[in-house]
Design a protein around this motif. Structure first.
Motif: not given
Lengths: 99, 505, 660
Positions: B212-240
């Motif tokens: 995967i090209p570098e820029g696209m890889g980083r974008l996809l990583f950010v998407l995956f990261f945010l998805a799991f950070a909400i599930k985790g949850p991590l502050v500041p996505f924890h308020s649910w």
């Protein structure tokens, strides 16, 4: 044959129709403006049909006229129904779709 | 005859849910217990057998996309699978022993707007979805299981609990849907990248080799990261989560925090770091800081929390920060430690929340006063709470400590200052646990307080077994560590991080 | 003779290999006692005593076997943790140092257990106390038998947990609950140091075993030895109640007196010193840190003496005294290998006589009913045997010649003087202060007339250290109705044993101990004998006598009116340590916590009191959606306009794209 004159007329007609749709309040006038827009499109189609010496454009113009006719039928029916309940043809009064 | 063990682990709870649907009362509960016990046995069998045989299953599913129905079990998913199946058994055991007492308020198990039988069905469905997500070896299958888990959870939160449970359910839905949407966007991105090669496939083994090209890889990583950070949850996505802890039924909170939220850490290891090693190494410093903020912020919020279940939930958020710290420190030891901590934390927080459930039902309230004096009235529960609390604060002798030590020592080499701050975070654990214990259990009870029924044998057994398991593995953590370390936990990312370090020096 | 040696050696090896039993047995007893519940109330305490007596017998046996041919023996059970290539094993080391600690812990533990049978005879939670005591013994033995820092940490935390449980034993008392929490948290702060040291050892030294760490640290070079030294010092300060983490020890007196005797006098507070002793070679590599160790020892020496001098509660005076004596131990341990031997000597003697003093205090409390000094007095006539036991401990601690304290302090003063005259002066001053405050205590307790029959203008509420040490059902006895209760035999027996040991222990150990411990610290054993007096000893005796005299003059005639005077600020016990901690650490933390909680409720979450979710996040989202909703105004013409604008935009884009 240069189509410029016809295209300019078509564009002017379209703009007149568009401004009529956006600016007039009376539902029937808006309908007439929509008709003007459709006819402007027809003119452009026929013009290009003549430029390229094929009949495709004129056939498309026929399609447009059929669509216009069908749309007028349905639209007038809706307007008459709304007129019956509201006794007003102003588009501004038909706000039932708002949140 | 080849037995599809992994498919059975997913299918049995579903089957049990279907069977339990029309049943009422004690039959419904029995079916639930039998099913969950059977699933636990199957999970143990699958883990044991996977040491000797290859249990993976692969069936082509969607040819155009390249999606397979693929299941596989390794150290990471095996340990988590054992944990969640055991926890579901514990939850159903505790639930079967709950009786509304005279002092319980209307928000307790008595006033349930929907039939209580559905609880068993929904919990079994959740178990099936989470097991499918853990065992999935195909990206599309994981995504589907991840999203499907939302439905029974939403129903669980909204059906029973306090007055504002619909609001809590709506909030939970909003956050989880966002996380699902981000995950879906990431998956579609991966699909397009994978289909650039001749034969598209979303098998994890195949995706690892897609360039995967570098820029696209980083974008996809950010998407995956945010998805799991909400599930985790991590502050500041924890308020649910805190609102859910206050309004949902405590057993539901236990299920969501201990069973469902393991997907956050698991997904982070398997997908965010596993599929995008270079991007993970690139994002690591920022994520480490975020994880530290999570540890400290949630720890302080736990110390200030006056609601027993909310307290438990904040400790979970703090631990999730620690797990993320371990994951993104990107060394073999910290990744193993983070994987171990996932299991350990799920068990200890489940024990804590189950104790909270019993206290809540017995006393009718979950409010933590000052010197409430419950120790005299509920000595066994006080003891169980203390032991769960000690496991939560990672006292040596518990599995949490062994995992934590792995993370801290492994991260020390590369991130000295951050690790010192994380070590300071372990102090927070002692603060909030002893504070909560002192507020709840010490002091003189008021003389006209009615006598309370202490934990029943069943409750003691269920919670005690969980705590005994933590102690056992805490005294012999090598058993777990060897099992987990066999799995390929982000070795590519470790290599990328090492390369980045070497390049930077 | 050779055959005998061989038999003894193999016997020792065989028995030493079973050293894990000495940890497992009390642990098992604790588990049984704590889970059996009320079923075991009738026989629980005897099981508790057995749980410590058996390890004690084992220790004696092992010691006898070891006497003939002392050789360290390590038995490894299994690997506990492994990170990378470094393994931490459950390895138990029985060498000359750990066997002494084994004897101390199990011996004093057994005596305290017997004592507790009588002391808590009327307490419903006695069985629970024995469970916790056994847990403590198991953890402490793990600590002293560990052969690496990792396993030591396991015992270290276990001891902290047992201390928390025992200080808060009467957890219905708010003061006890708070004291337990404070002790646990301060110990936890110290544990951060030990955790950091372990992390450094894992990564820089590659080993955690005591025997291998110094060489590995030397190889690693750099500042690592110093960093490990500082981190271990922090850990030791917390566990042994040294400055700056000392204030938990005073509050820890909320626990039952036998617990204070065992944990907070004889064993747990010496765990920090034990850590220092095992790390002496590490401190040899970092001389600057060694100076800090000595400094902290001296500071605590004086602070503890000051606290003992000004406190008005019996147990808290003894706690201050413990703090001061452990300061001596830190001072000695910081002097290097030579001082370390003497630290062990003083540790052993201190363990005995301090336990004696504490148990005497318990006997007084049991007999009379309270332990505030202003209400006590004149106990000489009423409790003569208790007075005798107290006096034995008193004479030992102030350092009367030939008694145990004399020898052990002698050596420390000599070592301090040899290191630097200033240190020697400090140590001598410490002797004087010890004599002074102990004499003060003796006089306040036993001299004059009983003060509990006098009424006070300001009664119980004014003294905030009003800790009633009796069982939780007893109220404070009012003025006249104090009846002296007989001390039961279970309490008297340990007192007798400890008093005798306090008298003769030093004499017995002197000379032999140095040669016994010499191989552990790699020093040559100096030659001493029991009649060796030099000018330093005479000076020390002189200082002691001066201290006694000062106290006698000051406290000879103490009247109740004397207690009525307000305490001058400078004499406030603890020297504002509590206030500093309250203002400097606790108050800001509470503010931070409320700040975070407010943020959580208002900013990110919904407050429970609100009707609907009106927190920041929800309001923000609602605001954004309200903005977007303005587009949905129901007007057909607006929709038509939007359509046209959209068409124009798309056309423009297409043209732009084609043009590009």
């Amino acid at each position: 044959m240069s189509p410029n004159a016809y295209l300019i007329v078509s564009a002017v007609l379209f703009c007149v129709g568009l401004s009529g749709v956006l600016l007039r309040r009376n539902a029937l006038v808006v309908f007439m403006s929509v008709e003007v827009m459709l006819n402007a499109a027809n003119l452009a189609l026929v013009t290009f049909s003549k430029v390229h010496s094929v009949l495709d454009g004129q056939v498309a113009a026929f399609f447009t006229m059929v669509v216009a006719a069908a749309e007028v039928v349905v639209g007038l029916a809706i307007i008459i129904t709304i007129f019956r309940s509201k006794a007003s043809l102003s588009l501004d009064d038909a706000r039932r779709l708002r949140h | 005859m080849i037995v599809p063990w992994l498919t059975l682990v997913i299918a049995i709870p579903l089957f049990g849910a279907v069977v339990a649907l029309p049943l009422r009362g004690v039959h419904n509960r029995r079916v639930g217990l039998v099913t969950s016990g059977l699933t636990l046995a199957l999970a143990i069998a699958a883990v044991v057998l996977s040491r000797f045989y290859d249990l993976s299953e692969q069936v082509l599913w969607l040819r155009s996309v390249g999606a397979w129905y693929a299941l596989n079990i390794d150290g990471l998913s095996g340990s988590l699978l054992l944990v969640i199946t055991a926890l579901v058994v514990a939850v159903l055991l505790i639930r079967s022993g709950l009786e509304p007492t005279a002092t319980a308020t209307a928000t307790a198990t008595e006033r349930i707007n929907v039939r209580p039988e559905i609880f068993t069905v929904l919990v079994l469905c959740t178990e099936a979805c989470i097991s499918a997500a853990l065992l999935a070896a195909d990206l599309v299958l994981f995504c589907i299981a991840f999203e499907m888990a939302l439905l029974p959870c939403y129903a669980l939160v909204g059906c029973w609990g306090g007055a504002k449970r619909t609001l809590a359910a709506a909030r939970f839905l909003a956050f989880t849907l966002t996380s699902g949407f981000l995950l879906l966007a990431g998956v579609i991105g991966m699909l397009t990248a994978a289909s650039a090669t001749g034969r598209p496939s979303t098998l994890l083994s195949a995706l690892g080799t897609v360039a995967i090209p570098e820029g696209m890889g980083r974008l996809l990583f950010v998407l995956f990261f945010l998805a799991f950070a909400i599930k985790g949850p991590l502050v500041p996505f924890h308020s649910w989560l805190p609102l859910l802890a206050r309004e949902a039924h405590p057993l539901v909170t236990t299920v969501i925090v201990a069973v469902v939220d393991v997907l956050g850490g698991y997904g982070m290891i398997r997908f965010a770091v596993g599929l995008f090693p270079a991007a993970a190494a690139w994002a690591a410093p920022a994520v480490l800081v975020l994880a530290l903020i999570s540890i400290w912020y949630a720890g302080i919020a736990a110390a200030g929390s006056r609601h027993l279940l909310q307290f438990g939930v904040y400790t979970s958020i703090s631990h999730t920060g620690f797990i993320m710290f371990g994951i993104f420190a990107l060394t073999p030891e910290t990744l193993t430690g983070a994987a171990m901590y996932l299991s350990a934390h799920a068990v200890s927080v489940a024990a804590l929340l189950l104790v909270g459930t019993v206290i809540w039902v017995t006393t009718g309230t979950a409010h933590i006063g000052e010197f409430a004096g419950l120790g005299r009235r509920l000595p066994v529960l006080a003891g169980l709470f203390l032991i769960s609390g000690l496991a939560t604060l990672a006292l040596p002798g518990f599995l949490n400590f062994a995992a934590e030590l792995q993370v801290l020592v492994g991260a020390w080499e590369h991130h000295r200052v951050l690790t010192l701050l994380a070590i300071g975070g372990t102090l927070l654990g002692a603060v909030y646990v002893t504070l909560a214990y002192q507020r709840l259990f010490t002091g003189q009870p008021s003389p006209d307080a009615p006598p309370l029924k202490d934990a029943s044998l069943l409750q003691r057994g269920a919670i005690g077994v969980l705590l005994a398991a933590t102690l056992l593995f805490g005294c012999a953590p090598e058993l777990l560590r060897e099992y987990v370390a066999e799995a390929d936990l982000g070795t590519a990312a470790i290599a990328a991080a090492d390369a980045a370090d070497a390049g930077g020096k | 003779m050779g055959m005998n040696m061989l038999l003894l050696e193999s016997g020792f090896t065989r028995w030493a290999g079973a050293s894990w039993l000495v940890i497992a047995l009390p642990l098992l007893v604790a588990a049984v006692l704590l889970s059996a519940g009320a079923l075991s109330d009738s026989w629980g305490h005897w099981l508790g005593v057995a749980g410590i007596a058996v390890p004690f017998c084992y220790s004696i046996l092992l010691f006898c076997l070891m006497l003939s041919a002392p050789e360290p023996f390590t038995s490894t059970l299994y690997t506990w943790l492994s990170l990378g290539t470094v393994k931490v094993g459950v390895s138990l080391l029985v060498d000359q140092l750990s066997i002494l600690f084994l004897l101390l812990v199990t011996g004093v533990g057994m005596l305290v257990a017997v004592y507790t049978v009588g002391y808590l005879a009327h307490d419903a939670g006695r069985r629970r106390c024995f469970g916790y005591i056994n847990l403590f013994i198991a953890a402490m033995l793990l600590l002293v038998l560990a052969d690496n820092y990792g396993l030591l940490f396991l015992g270290w935390e276990g001891v902290g947990l047992a201390s928390y449980l025992l200080i808060g034993f009467w957890q219905e008392r708010n003061a006890a609950a708070l004291a337990a929490k404070k002790a646990f948290l301060m110990n936890r702060v110290a544990d951060l140091g030990l955790l950091t040291a372990i992390a450094v050892l894992f990564t820089q030294a590659g080993t955690l075993r005591f025997s291998a760490v110094p060489a590995a640290l030397q190889e690693a070079g750099g500042p690592w030895a110093g960093i490990v030294g500082v981190a271990l010092l922090l850990a030791a300060c917390g566990k042994s109640a040294q400055v700056p983490l000392q204030s938990w020890l005073l509050d820890a007196m909320e626990g039952p007196t036998p617990v204070s005797a065992l944990i907070h006098a004889a064993t747990m507070v010496t765990a920090g010193v034990y850590l220092m002793l095992r790390s002496v070679p590490v401190y040899e590599l970092a001389p600057t840190v060694r100076v800090v160790v000595v400094l902290i020892g001296v500071l605590t020496l004086f602070l503890g003496a000051w606290i003992a001098m000004t406190e008005r509660n019996l147990k808290r005076v003894l706690a201050g005294s413990t703090m001061s004596q452990v300061g001596y131990l830190m001072l000695a341990a910081g002097l290097g290998p030579v001082g370390a031997v003497f630290a062990v000597f003083h540790l052993l003697t201190h363990g005995v006589f301090k336990a004696d003093l504490f148990l005497t205090a318990g006997a007084i409390t049991e007999a009379v009913g309270f332990n505030e000094l202003r209400k006590l007095g004149g106990l000489l006539k009423l409790l003569p045997w208790t007075f005798a036991a107290f006096t034995c401990g008193y004479l030992a601690i102030i350092g009367v010649p030939f008694l145990s304290g004399f020898y052990s302090k002698e050596h420390i003063i000599a070592a301090a003087w040899a290191d630097s005259p200033l240190l020697g002066v400090c140590a001598l001053l410490g002797v004087g202060l010890t004599a002074c405050y102990m004499t003060r205590l003796l006089l306040l307790l036993f001299a004059g007339k009983p003060r509990w029959q006098d009424t006070y203008d300001t009664d119980s509420t004014s003294d905030k250290h009003d800790t009633d040490d009796t069982a939780d059902t007893e109220d404070t006895n009012t003025a006249a109705d104090v009846e002296i209760r007989r001390t039961p035999a279970s309490m008297a027996f340990p007192l007798v044993v400890l008093s005798l040991l306090a008298l003769v222990g030093g004499l017995a150990l002197n000379g032999w101990l140095q040669s016994w411990l010499a191989p552990v610290f790699s020093v040559t054993a100096p030659a001493t004998n029991w009649l060796h007096f030099d000018w330093l000893s005479y000076t020390a005796i002189g200082v002691m006598l001066v201290g006694v005299l000062v106290a006698v003059v000051w406290y000879r005639k103490v009247t109740p009116a004397w207690f009525e005077e307000p305490v001058p600020a400078i004499a406030s016990p603890g020297l504002y340590a509590d206030i500093i901690m309250e203002r400097g650490i606790v108050a800001p933390s509470v503010r931070l916590t409320s700040g975070v909680t407010w943020l959580e409720q208002r900013g990110l979450d919904s407050d429970a009191a609100d009707a609907d979710g009106t927190d920041g996040l929800w309001l923000g989202l609602n605001g954004v959606s309200a903005l977007v909703l303005r587009l949905q105004n129901g007007s057909v013409r607006t929709y038509a306009l939007l359509c046209s604008i959209g068409v124009v935009v798309v056309l423009a884009l297409m043209l732009f794209w084609v043009w590009m």
